[in-house]
Design a protein around this motif. Structure first.
Motif, PDB file in Angstrom:
ATOM      1  N   GLN A 120      -3.078 -17.735 -10.728  1.00 34.31           N
ATOM      2  CA  GLN A 120      -3.810 -18.694 -10.508  1.00 34.31           C
ATOM      3  C   GLN A 120      -4.587 -18.725  -9.401  1.00 34.31           C
ATOM      4  N   GLU A 121      -3.734 -18.470  -8.047  1.00 35.04           N
ATOM      5  CA  GLU A 121      -4.355 -18.485  -6.856  1.00 35.04           C
ATOM      6  C   GLU A 121      -5.449 -17.335  -6.741  1.00 35.04           C
ATOM      7  N   ARG A 122      -5.263 -16.149  -7.350  1.00 38.50           N
ATOM      8  CA  ARG A 122      -6.102 -14.959  -7.333  1.00 38.50           C
ATOM      9  C   ARG A 122      -7.492 -15.513  -8.169  1.00 38.50           C
ATOM     10  N   LYS A 123      -7.369 -16.206  -9.149  1.00 36.25           N
ATOM     11  CA  LYS A 123      -8.397 -16.562  -9.985  1.00 36.25           C
ATOM     12  C   LYS A 123      -9.349 -17.619  -9.021  1.00 36.25           C
ATOM     13  N   ARG A 124      -8.716 -18.413  -8.479  1.00 34.44           N
ATOM     14  CA  ARG A 124      -9.260 -19.491  -7.739  1.00 34.44           C
ATOM     15  C   ARG A 124     -10.251 -18.904  -6.293  1.00 34.44           C
ATOM     16  N   ASN A 125      -9.653 -17.923  -5.857  1.00 34.14           N
ATOM     17  CA  ASN A 125     -10.020 -17.207  -4.659  1.00 34.14           C
ATOM     18  C   ASN A 125     -11.201 -16.068  -5.103  1.00 34.14           C
ATOM     19  N   ARG A 126     -11.240 -15.836  -6.430  1.00 38.86           N
ATOM     20  CA  ARG A 126     -11.963 -14.786  -6.779  1.00 38.86           C
ATOM     21  C   ARG A 126     -13.725 -15.319  -6.531  1.00 38.86           C
ATOM     22  N   PRO A 127     -14.442 -14.545  -6.055  1.00 37.73           N
ATOM     23  CA  PRO A 127     -16.161 -14.908  -5.714  1.00 37.73           C
ATOM     24  C   PRO A 127     -16.691 -15.084  -6.981  1.00 37.73           C
TER      25      PRO A 127
END
Length: 128
Positions: A120-127
């Motif tokens: 979830q954090e990776r998805k939020r930080n994706r450009p």
């Protein structure tokens, strides 16, 4: 001096219910040796409801034996339960399935994230 093992079992006892143990029912006794003494912890599991005690709980389904120092490392996330078994630092007798299920509630390494939180954090930080 802090005792990570006691802290782990006390916190587990306060939870009352552990969803990761909902498919388990039985009693696990941990005999953890240190300084010419043995700490005994009883983990009673009934479909995820957990009770922790140091008082004799009668018959046990699984017995886990080893050094408290090894268990301290495991509950501190600095070692892994399976690795301790592979190195013969811990031994399990009886219904070892219960001992394997207990692995689910052991903490991970310091700073580790749950896979879902990480995704979830990776998805939020994706450009965008």
């Amino acid at each position: 001096m802090s005792n990570p093992t006691a802290s782990f079992f006390e916190a587990l006892g306060r939870r009352g219910h552990e969803p990761l143990l909902e498919e388990a029912t039985g009693t696990v006794r941990f005999d953890l040796e240190h300084d010419h003494d043995v700490d005994r912890w009883f983990l009673v599991i009934k479909r995820g409801d957990v009770r922790v005690s140091q008082e004799e709980e009668g018959e046990v389904d699984c017995l886990v034996r080893g050094s408290r120092a090894v268990f301290d490392r495991i509950v501190s996330g600095r070692s892994h339960l399976y690795a301790a078994w592979a190195r013969s630092e811990l031994r399990a007798e009886g219904d070892v399935r219960l001992a394997r299920l207990v692995q689910r509630i052991m903490p991970g390494p310091p700073g580790a994230h749950h896979p879902r939180e990480f995704a979830q954090e990776r998805k939020r930080n994706r450009p965008a």
